[in-house]
Scaffold this motif. Structure first.
Motif, PDB file in Angstrom:
ATOM      1  N   GLY A  51      -2.863   3.617   1.993  1.00  0.00           N
ATOM      2  CA  GLY A  51      -2.787   3.377   3.274  1.00  0.00           C
ATOM      3  C   GLY A  51      -2.234   3.936   4.326  1.00  0.00           C
ATOM      4  O   GLY A  51      -1.708   4.973   5.380  1.00  0.00           O
ATOM      5  N   VAL A  61      -5.643   0.270  -0.072  1.00  0.00           N
ATOM      6  CA  VAL A  61      -5.845   0.476   1.849  1.00  0.00           C
ATOM      7  C   VAL A  61      -4.126  -0.552   2.361  1.00  0.00           C
ATOM      8  O   VAL A  61      -4.365   0.859   3.118  1.00  0.00           O
ATOM      9  CB  VAL A  61      -6.949  -0.790   1.712  1.00  0.00           C
ATOM     10  CG1 VAL A  61      -6.986  -1.021   3.187  1.00  0.00           C
ATOM     11  CG2 VAL A  61      -7.650  -0.514   1.020  1.00  0.00           C
ATOM     12  N   PHE A  62      -4.030  -0.716   1.859  1.00  0.00           N
ATOM     13  CA  PHE A  62      -2.795  -1.784   2.472  1.00  0.00           C
ATOM     14  C   PHE A  62      -1.402  -1.024   2.519  1.00  0.00           C
ATOM     15  O   PHE A  62      -0.990  -0.503   3.292  1.00  0.00           O
ATOM     16  CB  PHE A  62      -2.410  -2.777   2.746  1.00  0.00           C
ATOM     17  CG  PHE A  62      -3.794  -4.000   3.371  1.00  0.00           C
ATOM     18  CD1 PHE A  62      -3.881  -3.745   4.730  1.00  0.00           C
ATOM     19  CD2 PHE A  62      -4.203  -5.125   2.252  1.00  0.00           C
ATOM     20  CE1 PHE A  62      -5.177  -4.077   4.712  1.00  0.00           C
ATOM     21  CE2 PHE A  62      -5.485  -5.432   2.454  1.00  0.00           C
ATOM     22  CZ  PHE A  62      -5.651  -5.073   4.143  1.00  0.00           C
ATOM     23  N   ALA A  95      -0.868  -3.272   7.962  1.00  0.00           N
ATOM     24  CA  ALA A  95      -0.657  -2.940   6.837  1.00  0.00           C
ATOM     25  C   ALA A  95       0.441  -4.334   6.745  1.00  0.00           C
ATOM     26  O   ALA A  95      -0.214  -5.390   5.555  1.00  0.00           O
ATOM     27  CB  ALA A  95       0.468  -1.949   5.952  1.00  0.00           C
ATOM     28  N   GLY A 127      -7.933   3.475   2.797  1.00  0.00           N
ATOM     29  CA  GLY A 127      -6.758   2.979   4.184  1.00  0.00           C
ATOM     30  C   GLY A 127      -6.350   4.377   5.030  1.00  0.00           C
ATOM     31  O   GLY A 127      -6.079   3.941   6.202  1.00  0.00           O
TER      32      GLY A 127
END
Length: 387
Positions: free
Chosen positions: A226, A222-223, A368, A348
């Motif tokens: 993404g 995700v972080f 992020a 993300g």
């Protein structure tokens, strides 16, 4: 062993190049198909989503037919997926072709990691994983830089023709290696291996330590990944540069990872796993936080390099634990980890697209940085014995 790992590293190169090739092309894809940059990023999301979801199939296939053999077959199919990307007449067709590419290329790195875990003792595994990941780092550099420069001179589709040829070559080299190397040629289990592998996965999800590692992998996706998908377009818009130069600047991410790979053995002895994870998380937070506010392209490039160093410091520590936490079910555990990592990336990129189309690009990197600060603290707690 050296040649076998090198070929797996070459497969990792192709995997990373395919993954990141679309990043600097987002403005061109959006322009050709008449959509926003957020909408064009669906091509990245589709690749990551199918990459992650198909791990529950790739892992068991590796258990059944052998990890090397499965990677070789996947490389051959991936070549046709990349060719389909090159001739896609619409965004929907491009998204579909990227889904096929992600589904097959998804077999490369997890099965390679599982193969290394099967053949290398734990004490020597992390430095070897760092060297193996040099191929992945180089692939990130090639994917972003080559895609950008080829797009400027031959159009954005040209990178996918190049990747198609590379994947066919890799498939051939892997097949030749299996003919001369007994470890590479080692076959899988019996006919029931696929069913047994799939049946093991729900049980693995109940493994307390693996649950933490899977959650960590999802958060990394995700972080870290993404936000990374939007770095090239951010550089183009903020500093008024073309896709070629933007893609080249993003290679600082791979350069940062290469620096860590060269120092991995000494860094592990000096700081230990907990220290590496902490320093890696700190570098990620500073890198993405700085990128959100960078006032010049050289400063932004330095921040990107920090993200690369931080990612590989943190991620190789996480990966090493994944290959060790369930040694009797290593293939399934690694496949599950890859599933969560790339589902995280798909999430993300989707979340980032919403932010980009409403608030702009810089807030993606600021978010992020905040998320990675929390992730680092939680993973430190895990390494200290917490559950």
């Amino acid at each position: 062993m050296g040649r076998a790992v090198f070929l797996l590293s070459l497969a990792a190169f192709a995997s990373a190049a395919s993954l990141r090739a679309t990043d600097p092309l987002l403005p061109l894809i959006a322009e050709e198909y008449g959509v926003t940059a957020g909408a064009a990023s669906a091509a990245i999301t589709a690749f990551a989503l199918s990459y992650g979801l198909l791990q529950v199939v790739c892992g068991p296939l590796g258990d059944r037919y052998g990890r090397y053999r499965t990677i070789a077959a996947a490389a051959a199919v991936s070549a046709f997926g990349s060719a389909a990307c090159a001739i896609a007449p619409s965004l929907d067709m491009l998204v579909a072709a990227r889904s096929v590419s992600g589904a097959t290329i998804g077999a490369f790195i997890p099965l390679a990691l599982a193969w290394i875990g099967d053949t290398v003792v734990y004490e020597k595994r992390q430095p070897l994983l760092a060297r193996f990941l040099v191929g992945q780092m180089a692939g990130v550099a090639f994917g972003t830089a080559a895609a950008g420069w080829l797009a400027e001179h031959f159009g954005w589709r040209s990178i996918f023709f190049a990747l198609s040829g590379l994947l066919l070559l890799i498939a051939l080299l892997l097949v030749l290696e299996m003919r001369t190397n007994p470890l590479a040629a080692r076959g899988g289990a019996g006919r029931g291996a696929i069913r047994q592998s799939i049946q093991r996965m729900p049980r693995l999800l109940l493994h307390r330590q693996l649950q933490v590692l899977l959650a960590t992998g999802y958060a990394e996706g995700v972080f870290i990944f993404g936000a990374l998908a939007f770095v090239a377009i951010y550089l183009q818009r903020r500093y008024g540069i073309g896709p070629g130069l933007a893609g080249t600047l993003v290679t600082a991410y791979a350069a940062g990872g290469l620096v860590y790979a060269l120092l991995a053995r000494r860094a592990l002895r000096r700081f230990g796993e907990r220290g590496l994870a902490t320093l890696g998380g700190l570098a990620l937070v500073i890198g993405y936080g700085g990128l959100a506010f960078a006032t010049s392209s050289p400063l932004a490039t330095l921040c990107i390099a920090g993200v690369g160093v931080g990612f590989y410091m943190l991620h190789t520590t996480v990966q090493t634990h994944v290959t060790h936490v369930a040694p009797q079910e290593r293939g399934s555990a690694v496949a599950l980890f890859a599933t969560f990592l790339f589902l995280g990336q798909a999430s993300g990129v989707w979340l980032g697209a919403q932010i980009v189309d409403t608030l702009g690009l810089a807030p993606v990197f600021a978010a992020a940085a905040v998320g990675l600060c929390a992730l680092t603290a939680l993973f430190r707690f895990y390494l200290s014995g917490g559950t």
